[in-house]
Write a protein that holds these residues in place. Structure first.
Motif, short mmCIF file in Angstrom:
data_model
loop_
_atom_site.label_atom_id
_atom_site.label_comp_id
_atom_site.label_asym_id
_atom_site.label_seq_id
_atom_site.Cartn_x
_atom_site.Cartn_y
_atom_site.Cartn_z
N GLN A 56 0.78 -1.05 0.12
CA GLN A 56 -0.04 -0.13 -0.45
C GLN A 56 0.92 1.41 0.02
OE1 GLN A 56 -2.87 -0.46 3.34
NE2 GLN A 56 -4.12 -1.90 2.55
N ALA A 57 1.80 1.32 0.90
CA ALA A 57 2.70 2.38 0.68
C ALA A 57 3.69 2.69 -0.25
CB ALA A 57 3.86 1.91 2.09
N LEU A 58 3.82 1.81 -1.16
CA LEU A 58 4.59 1.60 -2.71
C LEU A 58 3.33 1.59 -3.29
CD1 LEU A 58 6.37 -1.61 -2.74
CD2 LEU A 58 7.45 0.56 -2.93
N ARG A 59 2.36 1.59 -3.58
CA ARG A 59 1.03 2.04 -4.69
C ARG A 59 0.74 3.20 -4.03
NH1 ARG A 59 -1.51 -2.96 -3.55
NH2 ARG A 59 -2.69 -2.41 -1.77
N SER A 60 0.66 4.01 -2.63
CA SER A 60 -0.20 5.45 -2.61
C SER A 60 1.64 6.73 -2.89
CB SER A 60 -0.27 5.69 -1.10
OG SER A 60 0.50 5.08 -0.46
#
Length: 305
Positions: free
Chosen positions: A289-293
């Motif tokens: 999720q951190a990489l997507r956001s």
């Protein structure tokens, strides 16, 4: 003008294959399981008794003998002579692939059926009581291990890396051993008491496998061998042997049942260490999720997560 179709190269046929293919549809389901196992495990059958074959298939020794007789052999002794003769043919990987492709030239549908039969026989071997018992022993050793080392050289190295990646996602510390020569020595330096070794290796004992097994034995690490036979020097140096068929000995090696066996180990470990597996997967999703956001992760106290 239509181009001339290539005439398939003639290939040697062995008596067992001829009889098995002619009589396959007339065999009972139990006899088909026995015949399929023999076909996929010719080397180990040469050194196996009727009782050992029966345990691998999950049937009785009397059924094994009757299945052999239903194929037109007087008994196991005559069958072994024919199998030994068939294995006297060239069995290099190139020859095995050529035989497989020669089959495909004239009977693609039948080759697909043969493939399904090989995998069906392989999965039946994984259902056998002896295999289940050894699987439980392997899981017990892996549960207790601080780290799991996965050995695979050549094409098997890719399977070792796949399994190690799956272990990593389940939170189990792991490392791959996939090098040869001096680079293998560097990897073996990582061994430590409390680790366990899963080795995927086939054929006679070779240099890299021998040195790895010796170092594991020196440190008293439990060794789980995944191979296509429970016989031979490799098996004799392991604590647990998971004999997994890889297809017919004179055809292209197949690894699907090996991967299935690894998945059984993976799920068995996850079931026994569910808290760690779930926490690791939750952390994986948090990182995704951190990489997507694109947001930056803030340092946190692990105890507060």
């Amino acid at each position: 003008m239509e181009p001339a179709r290539r005439k398939p190269a003639s290939k040697a046929r062995d008596l067992f294959t001829d009889r098995y293919e002619r009589r396959r549809d007339r065999l009972s389901p139990a006899f088909q399981r026995v015949a399929g196992y023999i076909d996929a495990n010719r080397l180990s059958v040469l050194a196996s008794s009727a009782i050992e074959i029966a345990r691998a298939v999950g049937t009785s020794d009397a059924t094994v003998v009757r299945a052999v007789q239903a194929l037109g052999f007087s008994g196991l002794q005559e069958l072994r002579r024919e199998l030994a003769a068939s294995l006297g043919q060239r069995t290099t990987p190139a020859d095995n692939l050529k035989r497989t492709l020669d089959d495909a030239v004239t009977r693609i549908d039948a080759v697909v059926d043969d493939l399904l039969d090989v995998y069906a026989a392989g999965l039946e071997a994984l259902r056998a009581p002896d295999f289940r018992e050894n699987l439980m022993k392997a899981l017990s050793a892996l549960h207790d291990a601080q780290r799991v080392f996965v050995f695979g050289i050549g094409p098997t190295a890719h399977i070792a890396e796949y399994f190690a990646a799956r272990l990593r996602r389940k939170g189990k510390p792991q490392q791959v051993i996939n090098r040869t020569g001096a680079e293998l020595a560097d990897q073996l330096l990582e061994f430590a008491p409390g680790d366990a070794l899963i080795m995927m290796a086939y054929g006679p004992l070779y240099k890299e496998a021998g040195v790895t097994l010796a170092e594991a034995r020196r440190l008293r690490l439990p060794v789980i061998l995944i191979s296509d036979t429970a016989q031979g020097e490799l098996a004799g140096r392991a604590d647990v042997v998971l004999a997994v068929p890889r297809g017919k000995n004179d055809r292209f090696a197949l690894h699907g049942v090996t991967v299935f066996c690894l998945e059984m180990l993976l799920l068995g470990l996850a079931a026994g260490e569910s808290d760690r597996a779930l926490a690791s997967l939750a952390r994986l999703e948090h990182l995704r999720q951190a990489l997507r956001s694109g947001r930056q992760l803030m340092p946190t106290d692990p105890d507060e997560e």
